[in-house]
Design a protein around this motif. Structure first.
Motif, short mmCIF file in Angstrom:
data_model
loop_
_atom_site.label_atom_id
_atom_site.label_comp_id
_atom_site.label_asym_id
_atom_site.label_seq_id
_atom_site.Cartn_x
_atom_site.Cartn_y
_atom_site.Cartn_z
N PHE A 104 0.84 -1.20 0.00
CA PHE A 104 0.00 0.00 0.00
C PHE A 104 0.87 1.25 0.00
N ALA A 105 1.93 1.25 0.81
CA ALA A 105 2.81 2.41 0.88
C ALA A 105 3.51 2.66 -0.46
N THR A 106 3.87 1.59 -1.15
CA THR A 106 4.44 1.74 -2.49
C THR A 106 3.47 2.48 -3.40
N GLY A 107 2.19 2.11 -3.29
CA GLY A 107 1.17 2.77 -4.10
C GLY A 107 0.88 4.20 -3.67
N SER A 108 0.76 4.41 -2.36
CA SER A 108 0.41 5.76 -1.90
C SER A 108 1.54 6.75 -2.18
N GLN A 109 2.79 6.32 -2.06
CA GLN A 109 3.89 7.23 -2.38
C GLN A 109 3.80 7.67 -3.84
N GLU A 118 -1.36 -7.13 -8.56
CA GLU A 118 -1.83 -8.39 -9.15
C GLU A 118 -1.19 -9.59 -8.45
N ASN A 119 -1.84 -10.73 -8.58
CA ASN A 119 -1.30 -11.97 -8.04
C ASN A 119 -1.22 -11.92 -6.51
N ASP A 120 -2.22 -11.29 -5.89
CA ASP A 120 -2.23 -11.08 -4.44
C ASP A 120 -3.12 -12.13 -3.78
N PRO A 121 -2.53 -13.08 -3.05
CA PRO A 121 -3.33 -14.14 -2.44
C PRO A 121 -4.19 -13.68 -1.28
N SER A 122 -3.99 -12.44 -0.81
CA SER A 122 -4.82 -11.92 0.29
C SER A 122 -6.05 -11.17 -0.21
N THR A 123 -6.28 -11.19 -1.52
CA THR A 123 -7.43 -10.50 -2.11
C THR A 123 -8.68 -11.37 -2.01
N ILE A 139 3.34 -5.36 -8.98
CA ILE A 139 2.86 -4.00 -8.77
C ILE A 139 3.09 -3.18 -10.02
N SER A 140 2.03 -2.56 -10.52
CA SER A 140 2.15 -1.71 -11.70
C SER A 140 1.48 -0.37 -11.44
N PHE A 141 2.00 0.67 -12.06
CA PHE A 141 1.53 2.04 -11.86
C PHE A 141 0.90 2.52 -13.16
N ARG A 142 -0.38 2.76 -13.14
CA ARG A 142 -1.12 3.05 -14.37
C ARG A 142 -1.75 4.44 -14.31
N GLU A 143 -1.48 5.21 -15.31
CA GLU A 143 -1.97 6.59 -15.38
C GLU A 143 -3.44 6.66 -15.76
#
Length: 393
Positions: free
Chosen positions: A181-186, A228-233, A385-389
């Motif tokens: 999550f922190a990777t995404g929020s940053q 993606e590929n997150d087993p906790s989803t 993890i991918s960052f999409r505009e």
């Protein structure tokens, strides 16, 4: 505090004491005149959790690209925030015991915000005329309890705090989820590449909404951090929400997204920055207000004129737990049809910490159970993890 002479002459001891007091006064004066410092976000980083769940995936196998200081802060005993709080009614010792145990096996600590009883509040203390009805006192008490959390952040000049309600539950991989999550929020908060933000979650956020029962994205902001590929989803058919959510039909069954939020419902877990807490107190306590508290926080995110920046995640990382026994224990706000449960459950959590706490205490990681055995595939290679505009499709 006890000052020992250790054989030194009394005059020297007195001089040393006066020098120490003067230093404290100078530091206190500096503290009183300034906002929480940048270092406050990570000052607990060196503290190690007493007991931590061993994560299945390592940082090397994940695409987590965070500054070393951010990773270190996220591993502290307050999950990268300056404080963690749990809102709890004093009479609900059962809930406090359960969440204290869950936190202990996850490796973090918290302080308690005493929940308020709406029936005990003076009408003069309310910011507006809360509607009469069978749930009025509970709604007022819930509103004031969350205001008390914001008040505590401001009063103690905390740079940030994570706030749980006492029936919250999370996956046994919660700490790894927070790294993602922190990777995404940053990224969403425009952290320059190669720089280290003051908060491990990025800077200039007001609220991080981690636990909810629905969370809408901002329609004009199509950026997504896709995990993606997150087993906790939570699998599609087991997702339970009570409002607007992102369009997840463009992703597969094991994808979670982090995004700028336009507001949501339910407050199972959320973080406030210092300025976020200030804004909450101003708009929902000092100003005219008379709705359930999550409605108000939804409006804070939705009304962009308030300059209240919210970052969220879906599916949620924290949700509510319903324990074994009488269903009358579930909520201190609403009362549904009473049932007797043989086993508890948690909404939207794959490997519930509460349901696995016995295995975690015993270190039986090979016995960790999913709420939906066989429906969440075993995945290799870590989360992508991918960052999409912009949105796909």
């Amino acid at each position: 505090m006890i000052f020992r002479e250790n054989g030194r002459k009394p005059v020297f001891t007195i001089a040393l004491f006066l020098s120490f007091v003067l230093s404290l006064l100078i530091l206190q004066r500096k503290h009183d005149l300034s906002l929480p410092t940048d270092a406050d976000h990570t000052k607990n980083a060196a503290k190690k959790p007493a007991t931590a769940v061993k994560e299945v995936a390592s940082l090397d196998s994940e695409q987590i690209k965070l500054p070393v200081a951010s990773i270190k802060a996220l591993q502290n005993e307050t999950l990268g925030f300056e404080k963690v709080y749990v809102i709890n009614l004093p009479k609900r010792t059962d809930k406090l015991d359960a969440i204290r145990l869950s936190a202990s096996v996850t490796g973090f600590n918290f302080d308690v915000i005493q929940a308020q009883n709406g029936a005990d509040m003076s009408p003069k203390a309310l910011p507006g005329p809360f509607n009469d009805g069978p749930q009025r006192d509970a709604i007022v008490g819930c509103w004031r309890s969350h205001m008390q959390a914001a008040h505590t952040i401001v009063n103690n000049r905390l740079s940030s705090a994570l706030i749980f309600e006492d029936d919250a539950d999370w996956d046994v991989s919660f700490r790894m989820q927070l790294l993602r999550f922190a990777t995404g929020s940053q990224w969403l908060l425009d952290t320059p590449p190669g720089s280290t933000p003051h908060s491990p979650y990025g800077d200039d956020w007001d609220l991080l909404w981690l636990g909810h029962c629905a969370l809408a994205p901002i329609e004009t902001d199509s950026r997504r951090v896709v995990l993606e590929n997150d087993p906790s989803t939570t699998p599609f058919k087991h997702r339970f929400n009570l409002g607007a959510i992102p369009d997840m039909t463009i992703y597969d069954n094991t994808t979670r997204v982090v995004y700028a939020s336009d507001g949501g419902t339910c407050l199972y877990a959320y973080a406030l920055s210092y300025r976020g807490a200030q804004k909450i107190l101003f708009h929902l306590s000092m100003s005219y207000y008379h709705q359930p508290v999550d409605f108000g926080i939804h409006d804070m995110c939705h009304d962009h004129s308030r300059n209240f920046r919210c970052i969220g995640v879906f599916p949620q990382m924290v949700d509510s737990h319903r324990g074994a026994g009488s269903s009358s224990k579930d909520s201190d706000i609403s009362k549904g049809e009473e049932q007797d449960r043989k086993k508890g459950f948690s909404y939207n959590i794959v490997r519930s910490t509460r349901l696995n706490v016995g295995h975690l205490i015993s270190g039986e990681m090979d016995k960790i159970e999913s709420q939906w055995p066989g429906e969440v595939p075993e995945m290799e290679g870590g989360v992508k993890i991918s960052f999409r505009e912009k949105l796909e499709g």
